[in-house]
Enzyme design. Structure first.
Site, PDB file in Angstrom:
ATOM      1  N   ARG A  44     -34.642 -23.243   9.387  1.00 37.58           N
ATOM      2  CA  ARG A  44     -33.448 -22.856   8.626  1.00 37.58           C
ATOM      3  C   ARG A  44     -32.226 -22.919   9.538  1.00 37.58           C
ATOM      4  O   ARG A  44     -31.166 -23.420   9.149  1.00 37.58           O
ATOM      5  CB  ARG A  44     -33.612 -21.442   8.035  1.00 37.58           C
ATOM      6  CG  ARG A  44     -34.688 -21.365   6.957  1.00 37.58           C
ATOM      7  CD  ARG A  44     -34.617 -20.073   6.166  1.00 37.58           C
ATOM      8  NE  ARG A  44     -35.027 -18.898   6.902  1.00 37.58           N
ATOM      9  CZ  ARG A  44     -36.281 -18.446   7.011  1.00 37.58           C
ATOM     10  NH1 ARG A  44     -37.269 -19.091   6.396  1.00 37.58           N
ATOM     11  NH2 ARG A  44     -36.557 -17.351   7.687  1.00 37.58           N
ATOM     12  N   LYS A 134     -18.785 -12.968  -0.127  1.00 43.34           N
ATOM     13  CA  LYS A 134     -19.086 -13.494  -1.469  1.00 43.34           C
ATOM     14  C   LYS A 134     -19.998 -12.562  -2.253  1.00 43.34           C
ATOM     15  O   LYS A 134     -20.907 -11.952  -1.675  1.00 43.34           O
ATOM     16  CB  LYS A 134     -19.750 -14.862  -1.346  1.00 43.34           C
ATOM     17  CG  LYS A 134     -20.145 -15.453  -2.692  1.00 43.34           C
ATOM     18  CD  LYS A 134     -21.000 -16.682  -2.544  1.00 43.34           C
ATOM     19  CE  LYS A 134     -22.317 -16.455  -3.245  1.00 43.34           C
ATOM     20  NZ  LYS A 134     -23.119 -17.681  -3.334  1.00 43.34           N
ATOM     21  N   LYS A 217     -14.163 -17.962  -7.537  1.00 42.38           N
ATOM     22  CA  LYS A 217     -15.153 -19.057  -7.478  1.00 42.38           C
ATOM     23  C   LYS A 217     -15.818 -19.174  -8.847  1.00 42.38           C
ATOM     24  O   LYS A 217     -16.819 -18.506  -9.123  1.00 42.38           O
ATOM     25  CB  LYS A 217     -16.186 -18.755  -6.388  1.00 42.38           C
ATOM     26  CG  LYS A 217     -17.322 -19.756  -6.310  1.00 42.38           C
ATOM     27  CD  LYS A 217     -18.053 -19.688  -4.976  1.00 42.38           C
ATOM     28  CE  LYS A 217     -19.308 -20.541  -4.997  1.00 42.38           C
ATOM     29  NZ  LYS A 217     -19.873 -20.773  -3.678  1.00 42.38           N
TER      30      LYS A 217
END
Ligand code: 13P
Length: 336
Positions: A44, A134, A217
Site C-alpha cells: 500500500r 475529508k 466535493k
C-alpha cells in the site's frame, strides 16, 4: 484573505486538483486484490509513495487526501509521507470520517460516523502536517430515497465535522456523494443532488462555518449507472453547473468533483466541459480517486518495481485532469 481561504486556494488554483488516496485499508485491499497484488502495508505504501513522488505532483496536484495508515508512514527516502507531499508543493490532507454505517430508522441508507473523539484526532493530524480534511456522506437514489432522515442527518454530521475542523485551523472538504448506482434518470440525480447540497449549506450556516474556508466535493449530475437514458457530456456539464449555481453560496472558493465510478476519460471529459461553460466564480477542479489512479494501478500491478513506468502513466492522467480543470483538454491530447 483568511488563512483557511489561503489553504483552499493553494489546493485548488492554477489547474491543480486533489489526489484522493484515502481509501480505507478495506477499500485499498479490494483495489489491490482486483489486480492480484497482495494488500500488505508495504505494498500500500509503495504504490502510494510512487504516485506522491511523481513529476506531475508539482504542476497538477494541489492536495493529497491520505488515510490514517499512510499519514503515519515513512517513505523510502526517509521523509514522512506528509513531508514528501509538502516538498512537492502540495498540501497534505486526511480523511477523518470512520465510514458509512447503517442509518437507524432507514436501514437501506447510510450515515457517516466519526464525530466522537474527532477534536483530539484532528489535533494529532494537524501535528502530523495535515491542513485539510475529508468527510464523505453517501446518499442513494430511488423513488423514495434519499429519505428526509438521510438528507438531514448526513448534513448535520457534515456541519458538526466542519465546525471542529475549522476550529483546528484546517479546511474541511464537505463531500455529499449522491451515488450513481441505480437506473434513475439524470433529472432525478439533478433534483436529489440539489436538495442534498442545499440542506448541507443550511446546516453549515447554522453551525457558523466560514464558507470561504471550505471545499465542496460533489458528484456530477449523471444518469444512473444502469439507466438506459444516458445523457451527453455536454448535458452533464450544463446540468452540473446549473445545480451548483442554484445550491452553493457564492462565498465558497471552489468545487472539487469526485469521480464516483466514471471512467478516467469520462471524468476528464466532463470536467473539461464544465470548465468550458463555467460562468461562475467557483474554481471547478478534481478530487479524483479512481479516475486518477486506475491506469497507474493496473500498470504497476504487472511489475511493482517499475516505479518510473508507473509514474509515467500517472503523470499522463494527472496532466489530462489538469488540462480539464482549465477547460483545455482534448481527445487528441488524451491519446498522445
Ligand atoms: P472517486 O473519485 O474514486 O469517487 O473517489 C473520490 C473519493 O474521495 C470518494 O470519497
Amino acid at each position: 484573505m483568511s488563512e483557511l481561504n489561503k489553504i483552499a486556494l493553494k489546493v485548488l488554483s492554477n489547474g491543480k486538483g486533489i489526489l484522493a488516496a484515502d481509501e480505507s485499508t478495506g477499500t485499498m485491499t479490494k483495489r489491490l486484490e482486483s489486480v492480484n497484488v497482495p494488500s500488505s502495508s508495504e505494498n500500500r505504501l509503495l504504490f502510494r509513495e510512487t504516485l506522491f513522488s511523481s513529476e506531475s505532483m508539482k504542476k497538477c496536484i494541489g492536495g493529497v487526501i491520505l488515510y490514517d495508515e499512510t499519514i503515519k508512514q515513512t517513505s523510502s527516502s526517509k521523509k514522512s509521507i506528509p513531508e514528501l507531499i509538502s516538498d512537492s508543493g502540495a498540501v497534505p490532507g486526511i480523511k477523518v470520517d470512520t465510514g458509512a454505517k447503517i442509518l437507524t430508522g432507514s436501514p437501506d441508507e447510510k450515515i457517516t460516523e466519526g464525530l466522537d473523539g474527532l477534536r483530539e484526532r484532528l489535533k494529532e493530524y494537524y501535528k502530523l502536517g495535515a491542513r485539510f480534511t475529508k468527510w464523505r456522506g453517501v446518499y442513494i437514489i430511488s423513488d423514495k430515497y434519499p429519505s428526509k432522515l438521510s438528507i438531514h442527518s448526513n448534513a448535520h454530521a457534515l456541519a458538526r465535522y466542519s465546525a471542529l475542523v475549522q476550529e483546528c485551523q484546517m479546511v474541511p472538504i464537505v463531500e455529499p456523494e449522491v451515488l450513481m448506482d441505480g437506473n434513475h434518470s439524470a433529472e432525478d440525480c439533478f433534483n436529489k443532488t440539489c436538495e442534498v447540497i442545499k440542506k448541507c449549506f443550511e446546516e453549515l450556516i447554522i453551525h457558523k462555518i466560514d464558507l470561504n474556508g471550505i471545499i465542496l466535493k460533489p458528484n456530477m449530475i449523471l444518469a444512473g449507472a444502469s439507466s438506459d437514458k444516458k445523457i451527453s457530456n455536454e448535458e452533464v456539464a450544463k446540468l452540473t453547473l446549473k445545480c451548483l449555481k442554484d445550491s452553493v453560496p457564492k462565498e465558497v472558493p471552489g468545487i472539487a468533483f469526485l469521480s464516483g465510478g466514471q471512467s478516467e476519460k469520462e471524468a476528464t471529459q466532463n470536467l473539461n466541459l464544465i470548465n468550458k461553460h463555467n460562468d461562475t466564480n467557483f474554481i471547478m477542479t478534481y478530487s479524483y480517486g479512481r479516475a486518477l489512479q486506475q491506469s497507474a494501478l493496473k500498470f504497476w500491478s504487472k511489475n511493482t518495481q517499475n516505479i518510473k513506468g508507473t509514474q509515467d502513466v500517472f503523470n499522463h492522467r494527472a496532466n489530462m485532469c489538469s488540462l480539464a480543470a482549465k477547460g483545455k483538454w482534448s481527445e487528441e491530447l488524451e491519446s498522445k
